[in-house]
Design an enzyme around this catalytic site. Structure first.
Site, PDB file in Angstrom:
ATOM      1  N   GLY A   1      36.614  37.199  43.022  1.00 35.00           N
ATOM      2  CA  GLY A   1      35.388  37.946  43.251  1.00 35.00           C
ATOM      3  C   GLY A   1      35.346  38.620  44.609  1.00 35.00           C
TER       4      GLY A   1
ATOM      5  N   GLY B   1      38.254  38.659  47.120  1.00 36.12           N
ATOM      6  CA  GLY B   1      39.371  39.565  46.959  1.00 36.12           C
ATOM      7  C   GLY B   1      40.532  39.022  46.162  1.00 36.12           C
TER       8      GLY B   1
ATOM      9  N   ASP C   1      40.039  44.246  35.426  1.00 37.94           N
ATOM     10  CA  ASP C   1      40.904  45.181  34.714  1.00 37.94           C
ATOM     11  C   ASP C   1      41.259  46.376  35.599  1.00 37.94           C
ATOM     12  OD1 ASP C   1      40.596  43.506  32.504  1.00 37.94           O
ATOM     13  OD2 ASP C   1      38.828  44.600  31.819  1.00 37.94           O
TER      14      ASP C   1
END
Length: 340
Positions: free
Chosen positions: A221, A224, A251
């Site tokens: 998240g 990183g 993605d």
């Protein structure tokens, strides 16, 4: 050419509301598009101007809707007809950025259908192998009816043609594919720990390296992305974003990694790009779409700092079945974070 494979695609429906309240009626903004992790990767790559094709099995009314949306959006794709019905996913996104998802299980894939999928992927990879910028991306959970080792089959085909693979899945299919030597595996932090049963992310990533992955990129998240390879470890932290929709951000990072792998980019550049593209996707209300202006701004704002070096190695007493330990003599990290 970058070939993406989505074995359990979906018709993604996004409802955007001020706030989700149980037991009440909402009048949301609605958007429907072709989805599934590999489809999102292909959509992002197409928006970036890269030569890509999404391979996916489709069936039923919603399968036709997925095909029609991809054609309308201009995303290159190769659909394999199946007897089962393509699933739907519903994501309710609140203005705060909180997203609530409802994901159907999807159809069962039969042996003949799997053979057709393999043949299609092999044919596309033979063409892609003529291009020095070829990459295979395998994304998402497996549909019902397929064995845990099917990703390993596709990686082996790609390797035989000299095409590197990025694998973004979890659990048993992730572990079963490692021996085939994927170039990059990209679990999130939870998936990384769940797959190995360990509690330390660095040790868990090291175990996946020991089992055959050439690089492990874990996402966490706002903290990183961290890449662990035999040459060292790098971490890229995106700019801080309040609110937004995190659906599809992972993605987007895979799309950036695929482009970097195809271009032979160094790890600091790949991770900086992945962090920027992921953050720019959070600013939009659906997967596979990113804020182009924010993406360019984030790339210029993020900076990389080489702090030290590391070379993870198997401990002398470790057998091939035992997790490798990182060398205690050194560690490395490149941080990419906002200058704001």
């Amino acid at each position: 050419m970058i070939v993406t494979v989505t074995l359990n695609p979906a018709l993604d429906i996004t409802y955007t509301v001020p706030a989700l309240k149980a037991g009440t009626t909402h009048r949301p903004r609605v958007h429907a598009q072709a989805g599934g992790k590999g489809v999102n990767v292909a959509r992002t790559l197409h928006a970036l101007g890269r030569d890509t094709v999404a391979v996916l099995p489709l069936g039923g009314f919603d399968g036709e809707a997925v095909r029609a949306e991809l054609e309308t959006a201009g995303v290159p794709h190769h659909a394999i007809p199946i007897a089962g019905a393509t699933r739907r996913t519903v994501t309710v996104v609140e203005e705060s950025g909180l997203a609530t998802g409802f994901n159907e299980a999807g159809p069962e894939i039969g042996a003949e259908e799997w053979a057709e999928i393999c043949a299609a992927v092999a044919s596309l990879l033979e063409t892609a192998a003529l291009d020095t910028a070829a990459v295979l991306v395998l994304s998402g959970k497996l549909p019902r009816g397929l064995a845990d080792d099917v990703y390993s089959e596709l990686i082996t085909v790609a390797e035989s043609l000299g095409v590197p693979t990025i694998l973004d899945t979890e659990g048993a299919p992730l572990l079963a594919a490692l021996a085939a030597g994927p170039a990059i595996v990209k679990p999130n932090a939870h998936e990384l720990l769940d797959a190995t049963g360990l509690t330390d992310p660095r040790a868990a990533a090291s175990e996946l390296l020991g089992r055959g992955a050439r690089a492990v990129v874990s996402s966490n998240g706002p903290d990183g992305l961290t890449a662990l390879t035999a040459e060292g470890t790098w971490t890229a932290r995106p700019p801080r974003i309040d609110g937004g929709n995190p659906t599809g951000a992972g993605d987007a990072s895979v799309a950036a990694l695929a482009r970097g792998l195809a271009d032979g980019s160094p790890w600091p550049e790949m991770l900086t790009d992945a962090a920027a593209l992921s953050a720019a996707t959070v600013l939009t209300d659906r997967a596979g779409v990113f804020d182009a202006d924010a993406y360019r701004r984030f790339r210029s704002e993020i900076r990389s700092e080489i702090r030290s070096e590391a070379r993870p190695e198997l401990s002398p007493e470790a057998s091939p079945e035992v997790s490798p330990e990182l060398s205690s003599e050194a560690s490395s990290e490149i941080s990419a974070r906002s200058e704001s």
